[in-house]
Enzyme design. Structure first.
Site, mmCIF file in Angstrom:
data_model
loop_
_atom_site.group_PDB
_atom_site.id
_atom_site.type_symbol
_atom_site.label_atom_id
_atom_site.label_comp_id
_atom_site.label_asym_id
_atom_site.label_seq_id
_atom_site.Cartn_x
_atom_site.Cartn_y
_atom_site.Cartn_z
ATOM 1 N N SER A 5 0.848 -1.453 -0.149
ATOM 2 C CA SER A 5 0.078 0.139 -0.332
ATOM 3 C C SER A 5 0.836 1.306 0.050
ATOM 4 O O SER A 5 1.829 1.201 0.355
ATOM 5 C CB SER A 5 -0.811 -0.365 1.604
ATOM 6 O OG SER A 5 -1.410 1.061 1.836
ATOM 7 N N GLU A 32 -10.034 6.850 -7.295
ATOM 8 C CA GLU A 32 -10.446 7.391 -6.052
ATOM 9 C C GLU A 32 -9.688 9.070 -5.897
ATOM 10 O O GLU A 32 -8.606 9.703 -6.038
ATOM 11 C CB GLU A 32 -9.437 7.086 -5.036
ATOM 12 C CG GLU A 32 -8.924 5.562 -4.842
ATOM 13 C CD GLU A 32 -8.575 4.674 -3.376
ATOM 14 O OE1 GLU A 32 -7.109 5.610 -3.626
ATOM 15 O OE2 GLU A 32 -8.884 3.668 -3.836
HETATM 16 ZN ZN LIG Z 1 -5.927 6.158 -0.111
#
Ligand SMILES: [Zn+2]
Length: 339
Positions: free
Chosen positions: A251, A307
């Protein structure tokens, strides 16, 4: 006696002139022959002589010009040895083409995009996107690479589904004060020191224009990511988990340089991109070193759904360059920094 001598002399001159003319003619013919021979040895000539299955299948003058302009001598020679392929010039002409990846572009065309070309031909296809996908390794399966994020790239270090962070943890994390974030007094949202300072400066600038930003999520350790990912995996399965969260160790939040930002007026993932805050961020975030990391329409390159809230700190210089290039960070990194 004297008369005869003059006569002889004249003949001698004539012979000399004749020989001279012969030499000049010979030189011209030889020179032209040599020039012709030299031209036939050039990559330009060799490219013009390449044929496919029929005489019609050959590189156009414009295509040859592009090949000569964009490839090194060695690359041109390699291309000549490959023979004719109508796709080669389509790729070579694009701005972020990398010659060493030519076979990968072709493989992607053949295995993944075959049907597209069957119906649309070589025209009108988004070669830039295909090149972006291959350059940034998005043609490979996610989470299978043993490539490791390069820490030496500083704030530019990459983290995506093709470069893993492993156990990386930054050592200069700072906590964002309550005023600038969601949660209660005990909530901990952290960023690396420089990114933190940049966020506060950006926050003030936005605030002056009536925008009230709020941070929702910053640094996540590998362990925390594991918890989140496993939660989704346990309740909704791996496919769902992969669609919503990165696997632990992969991530971008683990870099301490990624920040999920919403606003007081709108903290809804579905509609945040219609807010004034999003508009302001789109126009200004790069000035403070942040870029929108997963833009709309580039899912096949970033590996993430759009996003509107996820921003990445790169530092002002790099963020500005990425912004001006119009590329995703994955593509920018692949072309300019991954060397
Ligand atoms: Zn994020």
């Amino acid at each position: 006696m004297a008369k005869r001598k003059v006569y002889k002399f004249k003949t001698w001159i004539k012979i000399l002139i004749f020989i001279d003319v012969l030499i000049v003619i010979g030189a011209i013919v030889g020179y032209n022959y040599y020039k012709d021979y030299q031209y036939k040895e050039t990559n330009e000539y060799k490219l013009s002589q390449i044929r496919g299955n029929s005489d019609k299948e050959k590189y156009t003058e414009q295509e040859i010009k592009t090949i000569l302009n964009k490839l090194t001598d060695e690359e041109q020679k390699d291309l000549i040895s490959r023979g004719y392929n109508e796709f080669y010039p389509c790729f070579i002409g694009r701005p972020y083409f990398i010659y060493s990846k030519l076979d990968q572009y072709m493989e992607y065309v053949i295995t993944k995009e075959k049907d597209f070309f069957k119906y649309h031909g070589t025209e009108g296809y988004d070669y830039d996107k295909l090149i972006g996908i291959v350059n940034s390794h998005a043609n490979e399966n996610p989470y299978e690479s043993d490539r490791v994020s390069d820490e030496s790239k500083g704030y530019g270090m990459i983290a995506n589904k093709h470069y893993q962070l492993g156990d990386y943890a930054p050592d200069d994390l700072e906590s964002i004060e309550w005023k600038y974030r969601f949660g209660d007094a005990n909530t901990k949202i952290e960023l690396r020191s420089e990114a933190h300072a940049a966020y506060l400066t950006m926050w003030e600038a936005a605030h002056e224009e009536g925008i009230y930003l709020l941070a929702l999520s910053g640094y996540r350790s590998k362990k925390e990511q594991e918890k989140e990912y496993n939660y989704y995996k346990t309740y909704k399965g791996e496919k769902y988990a992969d669609s919503i969260a990165a696997r632990p160790g992969w991530s971008e939040h683990q870099t301490g340089l990624a920040l999920d930002i919403y606003a007081k007026e709108n903290s809804d993932a579905k509609t945040f991109d219609t807010s004034n805050a999003f508009k302001w961020l789109s126009e200004n975030s790069y000035k403070y070193g942040f870029i929108l990391r997963y833009p709309k329409g580039y899912e096949s390159i970033t590996g993430y759904n759009y996003e509107s809230w996820h921003y990445r700190y790169l530092g002002v210089d790099l963020a500005t360059k990425v912004m001006e290039s119009g590329l995703t960070y994955d593509e920018y990194y692949a072309f300019y920094l991954d060397k």
